[in-house]
Design a protein around this motif. Structure first.
Motif, PDB file in Angstrom:
ATOM      1  N   LYS A 217      11.391  -6.367  -4.532  1.00  9.54           N
ATOM      2  CA  LYS A 217      11.103  -6.910  -5.867  1.00  9.54           C
ATOM      3  C   LYS A 217      10.408  -8.269  -5.835  1.00  9.54           C
ATOM      4  CE  LYS A 217      13.125  -3.317  -7.560  1.00  9.54           C
ATOM      5  NZ  LYS A 217      12.297  -2.183  -8.038  1.00  9.54           N
ATOM      6  N   ASP A 218       9.979  -8.704  -4.657  1.00 12.91           N
ATOM      7  CA  ASP A 218       9.243  -9.964  -4.567  1.00 12.91           C
ATOM      8  C   ASP A 218       7.797  -9.720  -4.997  1.00 12.91           C
ATOM      9  OD1 ASP A 218       8.702 -12.594  -4.127  1.00 12.91           O
ATOM     10  OD2 ASP A 218       9.049 -12.553  -1.962  1.00 12.91           O
ATOM     11  N   TRP A 219       7.093 -10.818  -5.315  1.00 15.86           N
ATOM     12  CA  TRP A 219       5.693 -10.741  -5.743  1.00 15.86           C
ATOM     13  C   TRP A 219       4.793 -11.233  -4.624  1.00 15.86           C
ATOM     14  CZ3 TRP A 219       4.212  -8.669 -10.397  1.00 15.86           C
ATOM     15  CH2 TRP A 219       5.230  -8.463 -11.349  1.00 15.86           C
ATOM     16  N   PHE A 220       3.611 -10.604  -4.507  1.00 17.19           N
ATOM     17  CA  PHE A 220       2.694 -10.918  -3.419  1.00 17.19           C
ATOM     18  C   PHE A 220       1.256 -11.037  -3.926  1.00 17.19           C
ATOM     19  CE2 PHE A 220       6.346  -8.905  -1.570  1.00 17.19           C
ATOM     20  CZ  PHE A 220       6.553  -9.579  -0.372  1.00 17.19           C
ATOM     21  N   HIS A 221       0.505 -11.965  -3.304  1.00 11.03           N
ATOM     22  CA  HIS A 221      -0.920 -12.068  -3.585  1.00 11.03           C
ATOM     23  C   HIS A 221      -1.647 -10.946  -2.851  1.00 11.03           C
ATOM     24  CE1 HIS A 221       0.468 -16.376  -3.839  1.00 11.03           C
ATOM     25  NE2 HIS A 221      -0.056 -16.190  -5.039  1.00 11.03           N
ATOM     26  N   PRO A 222      -2.530 -10.229  -3.504  1.00  8.71           N
ATOM     27  CA  PRO A 222      -3.271  -9.163  -2.822  1.00  8.71           C
ATOM     28  C   PRO A 222      -3.972  -9.652  -1.552  1.00  8.71           C
ATOM     29  CG  PRO A 222      -3.611  -9.004  -5.171  1.00  8.71           C
ATOM     30  CD  PRO A 222      -2.864 -10.277  -4.939  1.00  8.71           C
ATOM     31  N   THR A 223      -4.580 -10.836  -1.597  1.00  9.60           N
ATOM     32  CA  THR A 223      -5.294 -11.342  -0.426  1.00  9.60           C
ATOM     33  C   THR A 223      -4.359 -11.558   0.762  1.00  9.60           C
ATOM     34  OG1 THR A 223      -5.075 -13.587  -1.331  1.00  9.60           O
ATOM     35  CG2 THR A 223      -7.149 -12.426  -1.741  1.00  9.60           C
ATOM     36  N   CYS A 224      -3.116 -11.926   0.479  1.00  9.68           N
ATOM     37  CA  CYS A 224      -2.141 -12.107   1.566  1.00  9.68           C
ATOM     38  C   CYS A 224      -1.712 -10.769   2.151  1.00  9.68           C
ATOM     39  CB  CYS A 224      -0.920 -12.872   1.065  1.00  9.68           C
ATOM     40  SG  CYS A 224      -1.252 -14.595   0.600  1.00  9.68           S
ATOM     41  N   MET A 225      -1.940  -9.691   1.406  1.00  8.15           N
ATOM     42  CA  MET A 225      -1.603  -8.340   1.856  1.00  8.15           C
ATOM     43  C   MET A 225      -2.846  -7.584   2.324  1.00  8.15           C
ATOM     44  SD  MET A 225       1.725  -8.007   1.477  1.00  8.15           S
ATOM     45  CE  MET A 225       1.773  -9.706   2.081  1.00  8.15           C
ATOM     46  N   ASN A 226      -3.932  -8.337   2.555  1.00  7.77           N
ATOM     47  CA  ASN A 226      -5.200  -7.740   3.008  1.00  7.77           C
ATOM     48  C   ASN A 226      -5.742  -6.709   2.018  1.00  7.77           C
ATOM     49  OD1 ASN A 226      -5.243  -9.186   5.517  1.00  7.77           O
ATOM     50  ND2 ASN A 226      -3.710  -7.750   6.311  1.00  7.77           N
ATOM     51  N   MET A 227      -5.580  -7.027   0.730  1.00  9.03           N
ATOM     52  CA  MET A 227      -6.128  -6.183  -0.327  1.00  9.03           C
ATOM     53  C   MET A 227      -7.061  -7.006  -1.192  1.00  9.03           C
ATOM     54  SD  MET A 227      -3.056  -3.815  -1.849  1.00  9.03           S
ATOM     55  CE  MET A 227      -2.021  -5.214  -2.302  1.00  9.03           C
ATOM     56  N   SER A 228      -8.066  -6.372  -1.746  1.00 15.57           N
ATOM     57  CA  SER A 228      -8.928  -7.034  -2.717  1.00 15.57           C
ATOM     58  C   SER A 228      -8.263  -6.928  -4.083  1.00 15.57           C
ATOM     59  CB  SER A 228     -10.301  -6.355  -2.752  1.00 15.57           C
ATOM     60  OG  SER A 228     -10.190  -5.051  -3.298  1.00 15.57           O
ATOM     61  N   PRO A 229      -8.613  -7.790  -5.039  1.00 17.16           N
ATOM     62  CA  PRO A 229      -8.046  -7.669  -6.392  1.00 17.16           C
ATOM     63  C   PRO A 229      -8.318  -6.295  -7.001  1.00 17.16           C
ATOM     64  CG  PRO A 229      -9.113  -9.795  -6.119  1.00 17.16           C
ATOM     65  CD  PRO A 229      -9.453  -8.992  -4.904  1.00 17.16           C
ATOM     66  N   GLU A 230      -9.483  -5.720  -6.710  1.00 23.08           N
ATOM     67  CA  GLU A 230      -9.825  -4.405  -7.250  1.00 23.08           C
ATOM     68  C   GLU A 230      -8.878  -3.340  -6.707  1.00 23.08           C
ATOM     69  OE1 GLU A 230     -11.989  -6.557  -5.951  1.00 23.08           O
ATOM     70  OE2 GLU A 230     -12.814  -7.193  -7.902  1.00 23.08           O
TER      71      GLU A 230
ATOM     72  N   ALA B 126      -5.847  -3.881  -5.608  1.00 22.62           N
ATOM     73  CA  ALA B 126      -4.511  -4.150  -6.137  1.00 22.62           C
ATOM     74  C   ALA B 126      -4.344  -3.584  -7.541  1.00 22.62           C
ATOM     75  CB  ALA B 126      -4.242  -5.652  -6.137  1.00 22.62           C
ATOM     76  N   LYS B 127      -5.413  -3.643  -8.346  1.00 25.49           N
ATOM     77  CA  LYS B 127      -5.332  -3.143  -9.717  1.00 25.49           C
ATOM     78  C   LYS B 127      -5.199  -1.622  -9.767  1.00 25.49           C
ATOM     79  CE  LYS B 127      -7.974  -7.003 -11.654  1.00 25.49           C
ATOM     80  NZ  LYS B 127      -9.248  -7.430 -12.279  1.00 25.49           N
ATOM     81  N   LYS B 128      -5.648  -0.950  -8.715  1.00 24.38           N
ATOM     82  CA  LYS B 128      -5.617   0.510  -8.690  1.00 24.38           C
ATOM     83  C   LYS B 128      -4.359   1.065  -8.029  1.00 24.38           C
ATOM     84  CE  LYS B 128     -10.673   0.937  -8.498  1.00 24.38           C
ATOM     85  NZ  LYS B 128     -11.835   1.387  -7.677  1.00 24.38           N
ATOM     86  N   ILE B 129      -3.644   0.231  -7.295  1.00 23.11           N
ATOM     87  CA  ILE B 129      -2.490   0.718  -6.545  1.00 23.11           C
ATOM     88  C   ILE B 129      -1.368   1.156  -7.481  1.00 23.11           C
ATOM     89  CG2 ILE B 129      -1.269  -1.495  -6.306  1.00 23.11           C
ATOM     90  CD1 ILE B 129      -0.758  -0.723  -3.372  1.00 23.11           C
ATOM     91  N   GLU B 130      -0.732   2.279  -7.159  1.00 22.47           N
ATOM     92  CA  GLU B 130       0.343   2.820  -7.999  1.00 22.47           C
ATOM     93  C   GLU B 130       1.722   2.421  -7.484  1.00 22.47           C
ATOM     94  OE1 GLU B 130      -0.066   6.971  -8.487  1.00 22.47           O
ATOM     95  OE2 GLU B 130      -2.012   6.848  -9.488  1.00 22.47           O
ATOM     96  N   HIS B 131       1.888   2.420  -6.169  1.00 25.00           N
ATOM     97  CA  HIS B 131       3.180   2.062  -5.573  1.00 25.00           C
ATOM     98  C   HIS B 131       2.914   1.117  -4.416  1.00 25.00           C
ATOM     99  CE1 HIS B 131       5.132   5.217  -7.914  1.00 25.00           C
ATOM    100  NE2 HIS B 131       4.137   6.024  -7.536  1.00 25.00           N
ATOM    101  N   PHE B 132       3.587  -0.026  -4.463  1.00 27.93           N
ATOM    102  CA  PHE B 132       3.354  -1.030  -3.427  1.00 27.93           C
ATOM    103  C   PHE B 132       4.655  -1.402  -2.741  1.00 27.93           C
ATOM    104  CE2 PHE B 132       3.509  -5.613  -2.372  1.00 27.93           C
ATOM    105  CZ  PHE B 132       2.638  -5.595  -1.281  1.00 27.93           C
ATOM    106  N   PHE B 133       4.615  -1.408  -1.403  1.00 25.83           N
ATOM    107  CA  PHE B 133       5.728  -1.892  -0.596  1.00 25.83           C
ATOM    108  C   PHE B 133       5.185  -2.938   0.364  1.00 25.83           C
ATOM    109  CE2 PHE B 133       7.263   2.180  -2.025  1.00 25.83           C
ATOM    110  CZ  PHE B 133       8.610   1.965  -2.275  1.00 25.83           C
ATOM    111  N   CYS B 134       5.844  -4.068   0.438  1.00 26.93           N
ATOM    112  CA  CYS B 134       5.415  -5.122   1.341  1.00 26.93           C
ATOM    113  C   CYS B 134       5.622  -4.677   2.785  1.00 26.93           C
ATOM    114  CB  CYS B 134       6.176  -6.412   1.060  1.00 26.93           C
ATOM    115  SG  CYS B 134       7.923  -6.366   1.513  1.00 26.93           S
ATOM    116  N   PRO B 135       5.015  -5.337   3.760  1.00 25.11           N
ATOM    117  CA  PRO B 135       5.177  -4.931   5.157  1.00 25.11           C
ATOM    118  C   PRO B 135       6.625  -4.818   5.612  1.00 25.11           C
ATOM    119  CG  PRO B 135       3.391  -6.513   4.955  1.00 25.11           C
ATOM    120  CD  PRO B 135       4.042  -6.433   3.605  1.00 25.11           C
ATOM    121  N   SER B 136       7.477  -5.746   5.176  1.00 26.06           N
ATOM    122  CA  SER B 136       8.887  -5.702   5.588  1.00 26.06           C
ATOM    123  C   SER B 136       9.583  -4.467   5.055  1.00 26.06           C
ATOM    124  CB  SER B 136       9.628  -6.946   5.105  1.00 26.06           C
ATOM    125  OG  SER B 136       9.109  -8.111   5.721  1.00 26.06           O
ATOM    126  N   CYS B 137       9.357  -4.164   3.782  1.00 21.82           N
ATOM    127  CA  CYS B 137      10.006  -3.000   3.179  1.00 21.82           C
ATOM    128  C   CYS B 137       9.405  -1.709   3.714  1.00 21.82           C
ATOM    129  CB  CYS B 137       9.884  -3.060   1.659  1.00 21.82           C
ATOM    130  SG  CYS B 137      10.873  -4.373   0.917  1.00 21.82           S
TER     131      CYS B 137
END
Length: 229
Positions: free
Chosen positions: A160-173, A175-186
């Motif tokens: 349930k933490d929040w992440f910047h797309p750039t820190c997750m190696n994603m572009s903003p575009e 990130a806007k299209k992603i449906e389900h996101f899990f951070c590297p740890s999860c």
């Protein structure tokens, strides 16, 4: 013979010249700077007074922009962020150009749209020392930065933490299209669970994405904090 000092009279309100906007004590206003190249100053009106010559003065408490503080602007400061300072002043009411709204941080993040005269404040600022109250705030993402409402963030469905797309190696575009996101740890934990319990399938949780400055934690989280001095 000694001169008689002008008698001051407290006023309930003041109408900004050339407008029908009424200012009262407690209102936030935009005040004309001496340097026309600078943006208007922002202040909170504490008191309105008039002398016997009908000269109207306002006692104000100044808001500082991050770049006007001793520490300067930092990465997590929002574009419309202000600090409520301990700097009081007396100004001519004629220097008031208009009214504005300085929201609490929480209310600002709930705005559907941000207008030109919308600002927010989450810190009080001591102008002499550069100190802040509170002096610690919650941090997010693997970069461990305080929340900036101008930045796009995505929420991990696991922790349930929040992440910047750039820190997750994603572009903003992306990130806007992603449906389900899990951070590297999860993601690592999830893969480990699947390898040990391959017959167990967890139902997906609806993804949440931060697009306009939603916040899920209050300032002062003792478990996850950063100094802002």
């Amino acid at each position: 013979m000694a001169k008689t000092r002008p008698v001051k009279k407290s006023l309930d309100s003041y109408t900004i010249k050339g407008t029908n906007k009424i200012v009262k004590a407690g209102d936030c206003v935009l005040m004309r700077p001496s340097d026309t190249d600078k943006p208007p100053y922002v202040a909170r009106v504490e008191k309105i007074e008039s002398d016997r010559n009908n000269n109207i003065k306002v006692k104000v408490r100044w808001y500082y922009r991050p770049e006007e503080s001793i520490g300067g602007r930092r990465q997590f400061h929002g574009e419309k962020e202000l600090f409520l300072s301990d700097h009081f002043d007396i100004q001519s009411a004629d220097t008031i150009e208009g009214k504005c709204t300085v929201h609490s941080f929480k209310n600002y993040t709930k705005l559907d749209s941000v207008g030109a005269d919308d600002y927010f404040c989450r810190f009080e600022y001591k102008s002499a020392t550069g100190g802040f109250t509170p002096d610690r705030v919650a941090v997010y993402c693997k970069c461990e930065m305080p929340y900036n409402p101008d930045d796009l963030m995505v929420q991990c469905e696991g922790c349930k933490d929040w992440f910047h797309p750039t820190c997750m190696n994603m572009s903003p575009e992306q990130a806007k299209k992603i449906e389900h996101f899990f951070c590297p740890s999860c993601s690592s934990e999830d893969e480990d669970k699947k390898s040990r319990n391959s017959h167990v399938v967890s139902a997906p949780i609806e993804a949440k994405m931060h697009l306009q400055g939603r916040i899920t934690r209050e300032l002062g989280n003792e478990d996850c904090v950063v100094d802002v001095i």
